[in-house]
Design a protein around this motif. Structure first.
Motif, PDB file in Angstrom:
ATOM      1  N   MET A  78      18.882   4.674  10.024  1.00  0.00           N
ATOM      2  CA  MET A  78      19.024   3.796   8.877  1.00  0.00           C
ATOM      3  C   MET A  78      17.740   3.745   8.042  1.00  0.00           C
ATOM      4  O   MET A  78      17.795   3.870   6.848  1.00  0.00           O
ATOM      5  N   LEU A  79      16.583   3.565   8.712  1.00  0.00           N
ATOM      6  CA  LEU A  79      15.326   3.513   7.962  1.00  0.00           C
ATOM      7  C   LEU A  79      15.037   4.824   7.254  1.00  0.00           C
ATOM      8  O   LEU A  79      14.499   4.824   6.141  1.00  0.00           O
ATOM      9  N   ASP A  80      15.369   5.932   7.895  1.00  0.00           N
ATOM     10  CA  ASP A  80      15.141   7.230   7.252  1.00  0.00           C
ATOM     11  C   ASP A  80      15.932   7.343   5.955  1.00  0.00           C
ATOM     12  O   ASP A  80      15.432   7.883   4.965  1.00  0.00           O
ATOM     13  N   THR A  81      17.142   6.826   5.947  1.00  0.00           N
ATOM     14  CA  THR A  81      17.974   6.855   4.744  1.00  0.00           C
ATOM     15  C   THR A  81      17.339   6.026   3.637  1.00  0.00           C
ATOM     16  O   THR A  81      17.281   6.461   2.484  1.00  0.00           O
ATOM     17  N   VAL A  82      16.866   4.859   3.983  1.00  0.00           N
ATOM     18  CA  VAL A  82      16.212   3.992   3.002  1.00  0.00           C
ATOM     19  C   VAL A  82      14.955   4.669   2.467  1.00  0.00           C
ATOM     20  O   VAL A  82      14.704   4.673   1.257  1.00  0.00           O
ATOM     21  N   ARG A  83      14.160   5.241   3.358  1.00  0.00           N
ATOM     22  CA  ARG A  83      12.939   5.933   2.920  1.00  0.00           C
ATOM     23  C   ARG A  83      13.265   7.070   1.955  1.00  0.00           C
ATOM     24  O   ARG A  83      12.555   7.271   0.967  1.00  0.00           O
ATOM     25  N   GLN A  84      14.312   7.806   2.251  1.00  0.00           N
ATOM     26  CA  GLN A  84      14.707   8.900   1.362  1.00  0.00           C
ATOM     27  C   GLN A  84      15.139   8.365   0.005  1.00  0.00           C
ATOM     28  O   GLN A  84      14.793   8.944  -1.024  1.00  0.00           O
ATOM     29  N   GLN A  85      15.872   7.271   0.000  1.00  0.00           N
ATOM     30  CA  GLN A  85      16.360   6.703  -1.257  1.00  0.00           C
ATOM     31  C   GLN A  85      15.216   6.253  -2.169  1.00  0.00           C
ATOM     32  O   GLN A  85      15.303   6.393  -3.387  1.00  0.00           O
ATOM     33  N   VAL A  86      14.174   5.716  -1.595  1.00  0.00           N
ATOM     34  CA  VAL A  86      13.061   5.210  -2.403  1.00  0.00           C
ATOM     35  C   VAL A  86      11.855   6.150  -2.404  1.00  0.00           C
ATOM     36  O   VAL A  86      10.802   5.803  -2.931  1.00  0.00           O
ATOM     37  N   ASN A  87      12.027   7.318  -1.783  1.00  0.00           N
ATOM     38  CA  ASN A  87      10.987   8.352  -1.760  1.00  0.00           C
ATOM     39  C   ASN A  87       9.674   7.838  -1.156  1.00  0.00           C
ATOM     40  O   ASN A  87       8.611   7.928  -1.769  1.00  0.00           O
ATOM     41  N   PHE A 102       3.319   6.099   1.024  1.00  0.00           N
ATOM     42  CA  PHE A 102       3.525   5.723   2.422  1.00  0.00           C
ATOM     43  C   PHE A 102       4.072   4.305   2.474  1.00  0.00           C
ATOM     44  O   PHE A 102       3.689   3.468   1.647  1.00  0.00           O
ATOM     45  N   GLU A 103       4.939   4.032   3.461  1.00  0.00           N
ATOM     46  CA  GLU A 103       5.309   2.642   3.675  1.00  0.00           C
ATOM     47  C   GLU A 103       4.076   1.926   4.213  1.00  0.00           C
ATOM     48  O   GLU A 103       3.227   2.522   4.874  1.00  0.00           O
ATOM     49  N   LEU A 104       3.963   0.648   3.904  1.00  0.00           N
ATOM     50  CA  LEU A 104       2.789  -0.103   4.338  1.00  0.00           C
ATOM     51  C   LEU A 104       2.994  -0.628   5.748  1.00  0.00           C
ATOM     52  O   LEU A 104       4.078  -1.085   6.091  1.00  0.00           O
ATOM     53  N   PRO A 105       1.944  -0.576   6.555  1.00  0.00           N
ATOM     54  CA  PRO A 105       2.046  -1.123   7.907  1.00  0.00           C
ATOM     55  C   PRO A 105       2.188  -2.638   7.836  1.00  0.00           C
ATOM     56  O   PRO A 105       1.828  -3.260   6.829  1.00  0.00           O
ATOM     57  N   GLY A 106       2.676  -3.240   8.899  1.00  0.00           N
ATOM     58  CA  GLY A 106       2.837  -4.689   8.956  1.00  0.00           C
ATOM     59  C   GLY A 106       1.516  -5.417   8.867  1.00  0.00           C
ATOM     60  O   GLY A 106       0.462  -4.870   9.191  1.00  0.00           O
ATOM     61  N   PHE A 107       1.569  -6.668   8.436  1.00  0.00           N
ATOM     62  CA  PHE A 107       0.358  -7.466   8.262  1.00  0.00           C
ATOM     63  C   PHE A 107      -0.440  -7.560   9.554  1.00  0.00           C
ATOM     64  O   PHE A 107      -1.656  -7.485   9.537  1.00  0.00           O
ATOM     65  N   GLN A 108       0.231  -7.734  10.675  1.00  0.00           N
ATOM     66  CA  GLN A 108      -0.484  -7.853  11.947  1.00  0.00           C
ATOM     67  C   GLN A 108      -1.334  -6.620  12.225  1.00  0.00           C
ATOM     68  O   GLN A 108      -2.427  -6.719  12.763  1.00  0.00           O
ATOM     69  N   ARG A 109      -0.829  -5.475  11.856  1.00  0.00           N
ATOM     70  CA  ARG A 109      -1.588  -4.240  12.064  1.00  0.00           C
ATOM     71  C   ARG A 109      -2.831  -4.215  11.180  1.00  0.00           C
ATOM     72  O   ARG A 109      -3.854  -3.655  11.537  1.00  0.00           O
ATOM     73  N   CYS A 110      -2.743  -4.834  10.008  1.00  0.00           N
ATOM     74  CA  CYS A 110      -3.867  -4.838   9.067  1.00  0.00           C
ATOM     75  C   CYS A 110      -4.864  -5.954   9.333  1.00  0.00           C
ATOM     76  O   CYS A 110      -5.968  -5.926   8.815  1.00  0.00           O
ATOM     77  N   SER A 111      -4.498  -6.957  10.099  1.00  0.00           N
ATOM     78  CA  SER A 111      -5.395  -8.092  10.261  1.00  0.00           C
ATOM     79  C   SER A 111      -5.678  -8.426  11.723  1.00  0.00           C
ATOM     80  O   SER A 111      -6.270  -9.440  12.011  1.00  0.00           O
ATOM     81  N   GLY A 112      -5.269  -7.581  12.604  1.00  0.00           N
ATOM     82  CA  GLY A 112      -5.398  -7.852  14.026  1.00  0.00           C
ATOM     83  C   GLY A 112      -6.818  -7.717  14.542  1.00  0.00           C
ATOM     84  O   GLY A 112      -7.763  -7.427  13.798  1.00  0.00           O
ATOM     85  N   PRO A 113      -6.975  -7.922  15.827  1.00  0.00           N
ATOM     86  CA  PRO A 113      -8.303  -7.875  16.450  1.00  0.00           C
ATOM     87  C   PRO A 113      -9.017  -6.544  16.256  1.00  0.00           C
ATOM     88  O   PRO A 113     -10.234  -6.510  16.091  1.00  0.00           O
ATOM     89  N   ARG A 114      -8.272  -5.432  16.257  1.00  0.00           N
ATOM     90  CA  ARG A 114      -8.926  -4.128  16.083  1.00  0.00           C
ATOM     91  C   ARG A 114      -9.582  -4.022  14.716  1.00  0.00           C
ATOM     92  O   ARG A 114     -10.679  -3.493  14.580  1.00  0.00           O
ATOM     93  N   VAL A 115      -8.905  -4.533  13.683  1.00  0.00           N
ATOM     94  CA  VAL A 115      -9.473  -4.475  12.337  1.00  0.00           C
ATOM     95  C   VAL A 115     -10.732  -5.327  12.265  1.00  0.00           C
ATOM     96  O   VAL A 115     -11.740  -4.919  11.691  1.00  0.00           O
ATOM     97  N   ARG A 116     -10.688  -6.507  12.877  1.00  0.00           N
ATOM     98  CA  ARG A 116     -11.880  -7.364  12.869  1.00  0.00           C
ATOM     99  C   ARG A 116     -13.022  -6.709  13.645  1.00  0.00           C
ATOM    100  O   ARG A 116     -14.177  -6.788  13.239  1.00  0.00           O
ATOM    101  N   LEU A 117     -12.696  -6.037  14.726  1.00  0.00           N
ATOM    102  CA  LEU A 117     -13.724  -5.336  15.499  1.00  0.00           C
ATOM    103  C   LEU A 117     -14.349  -4.224  14.657  1.00  0.00           C
ATOM    104  O   LEU A 117     -15.566  -4.080  14.595  1.00  0.00           O
ATOM    105  N   VAL A 118     -13.518  -3.444  13.991  1.00  0.00           N
ATOM    106  CA  VAL A 118     -14.025  -2.373  13.128  1.00  0.00           C
ATOM    107  C   VAL A 118     -14.906  -2.957  12.032  1.00  0.00           C
ATOM    108  O   VAL A 118     -15.968  -2.424  11.720  1.00  0.00           O
TER     109      VAL A 118
END
Length: 82
Positions: A1-10, A52-68
């Motif tokens: 299903m997600l692949d179809t959506v990704r194809q539709q919106v390129n 690219f689809e954007l990663p979820g907020f948690q991935r962008c603001s999690g402990p690893r990002v703060r560590l980096v």
């Protein structure tokens, strides 16, 4: 299903290629930006530009990002506000 959506919106799935772009851009942005939010904005702009689809907020603001964010000033010899 997600692949179809990704194809539709390129849009590409956020995969290993996207992660590599994020790492490289974050390193580059850290040489000129001090705020973590500014670095994240640079990365988001490029992910959108490359369709690219954007990663979820948690991935962008999690402990690893703060560590980096804490390691970047040590690596590049600059100060940063998190």
């Amino acid at each position: 299903m997600l692949d179809t959506v990704r194809q539709q919106v390129n849009i590409k799935a956020f995969t290993v290629e996207g992660k590599a772009i994020v790492r490289e851009l974050a390193r580059e942005a850290a040489t000129t930006k001090q705020d973590l939010a500014d670095i994240i904005n640079v990365v988001i702009e490029e992910l959108v530009r490359q369709r690219f689809e954007l990663p979820g907020f948690q991935r962008c603001s999690g402990p690893r990002v703060r560590l980096v964010a804490r390691l970047i000033p040590v690596t590049f010899g600059c100060s940063m506000r998190v």
